[in-house]
Design an enzyme around this catalytic site. Structure first.
Site, PDB file in Angstrom:
ATOM      1  N   LYS A  37     -11.528  -5.551  -0.801  1.00 26.44           N
ATOM      2  CA  LYS A  37     -11.244  -4.856   0.789  1.00 26.44           C
ATOM      3  C   LYS A  37     -12.552  -4.747   0.954  1.00 26.44           C
ATOM      4  O   LYS A  37     -13.714  -4.548   0.514  1.00 26.44           O
ATOM      5  CB  LYS A  37     -11.156  -3.466   0.640  1.00 26.44           C
TER       6      LYS A  37
ATOM      7  N   ASP B  60      -2.063  10.109   3.144  1.00 26.07           N
ATOM      8  CA  ASP B  60      -1.495   8.444   3.255  1.00 26.07           C
ATOM      9  C   ASP B  60      -0.402   8.139   2.393  1.00 26.07           C
ATOM     10  O   ASP B  60      -0.447   6.743   1.743  1.00 26.07           O
ATOM     11  CB  ASP B  60      -2.462   7.610   3.603  1.00 26.07           C
TER      12      ASP B  60
END
Length: 325
Positions: A18, A112
């Site tokens: 990432k 989330d």
């Protein structure tokens, strides 16, 4: 935010990478940097393993490197035509609740929960569910006492708890549970009622949908959502009774057979279909070759028959012309 795959040059291990541009958060801590600090606090074994975190050469990106998992539930759900059967749904719920229990015991709120942030492992851990992407997570110790502080929608509004959509409270443990409930409804039914609603009218639509309507045919998910909405800000969910409800709901509660997920069954069925098609194609080819061989043999037999007939006839003497007088 950029998601990549790569290979560790020393171990030859496939990894997930990432990257976040440092210029997106010039004055504060980036989500990737925060996630790198959070990973060492995550429980072992059933959470992604952090392999490296820091800034890339040149300092332009904050980077996070973890072990590479299998496909997300979002991808597997699409592979299964946007619907999971009850056994698969229960197996997902059981593991997701176990992961949330371990995560919340560490004082971490994910914020989330959704199908794309739930992924299966790979290889020997292919049946293990993982919660991924902690860039929006919070530590309860950092928000303790903030119950009345408006929190708004953190993460994906589609799966956000109703009170967060109303912008009336800071997110807490109970909200991870509600987001999981909404995720399970979508995975079972193929859609949430407000899927096609314009963003400005989502709250209005959601307030009209009752839990009975939302969870029709899913009593255990309804119980989960009712439990989530009954909790106080500081309370953690009572995970074990919820887990037991989903365990009892499976078609064979005590047997490992129920851990065969829909996508495994679908992959097996598609492999069988391919094998059957290949065998059918091979059989057609064999039949075609046999027909060609039979025609060629028939033609050859007729040719030989003509040759034999020609060999058996005596050649007639030549006829003489009559002499002209």
């Amino acid at each position: 935010m950029t998601q990549l795959q790569g290979t560790d040059k020393e171990t030859n291990q496939r990894v997930a990478i990432k990257l976040e541009d440092i210029y997106t958060t010039p004055m504060g801590q980036s989500a990737t940097e925060f996630e790198g600090e959070l990973y060492p606090q995550l429980p072992n074994n059933t959470f992604p393993e952090l392999l490296w975190t820091g800034k890339t050469k040149g300092g332009l990106y904050d980077a996070l490197v973890t072990d590479l998992l299998g496909p997300s539930l979002q991808n597997l759900w699409v592979y299964c035509d946007n619907s999971f059967g009850m056994d698969t749904l229960c197996n997902i719920a059981i593991q997701a609740l176990q992961r949330l229990k371990a995560l919340h015991r560490k004082g971490i709120i994910h914020n989330d929960i959704k199908p794309s942030n739930l992924a299966m492992g790979s290889g020997t851990k292919g049946n293990t569910l993982y919660i991924i992407d902690y860039g929006l997570a919070t530590r309860y110790e950092d928000i303790q006492g903030w119950e009345k502080v408006p929190g708004g929608v953190t993460g994906t509004a589609h799966y956000a708890p109703l009170e967060a959509v109303r912008d009336k409270r800071m997110r807490s443990y109970r909200d991870d549970l509600e987001s999981l409930g909404l995720t399970l409804v979508e995975l079972a039914k193929g859609a949430l009622p407000w899927d096609a609603t314009p963003s400005g009218k989502v709250l209005e639509h959601r307030e009209r949908v009752t839990l009975d309507e939302l969870c029709a045919g899913l009593p255990d998910v309804k119980f989960l959502l009712e439990h989530a909405r009954s909790l106080r800000f500081e309370q953690q969910p009572n995970y074990d009774p919820l887990i037991r409800r989903f365990q009892r709901r499976r078609s064979e509660p005590g047997k490992g057979k129920t851990w065969v997920f829909d996508w495994v069954r679908r992959r097996y069925e598609r492999m069988q279909e391919k094998m059957e098609k290949r065998e059918a194609d091979m059989e057609m080819e064999r039949q075609a070759q046999m027909e060609i061989g039979e025609r060629e043999a028939h033609v050859e037999n007729r040719r030989r028959s003509r040759d034999e007939e020609d060999d058996g006839e005596e050649e007639a003497p030549p006829r003489r012309r009559r002499r002209q007088e």
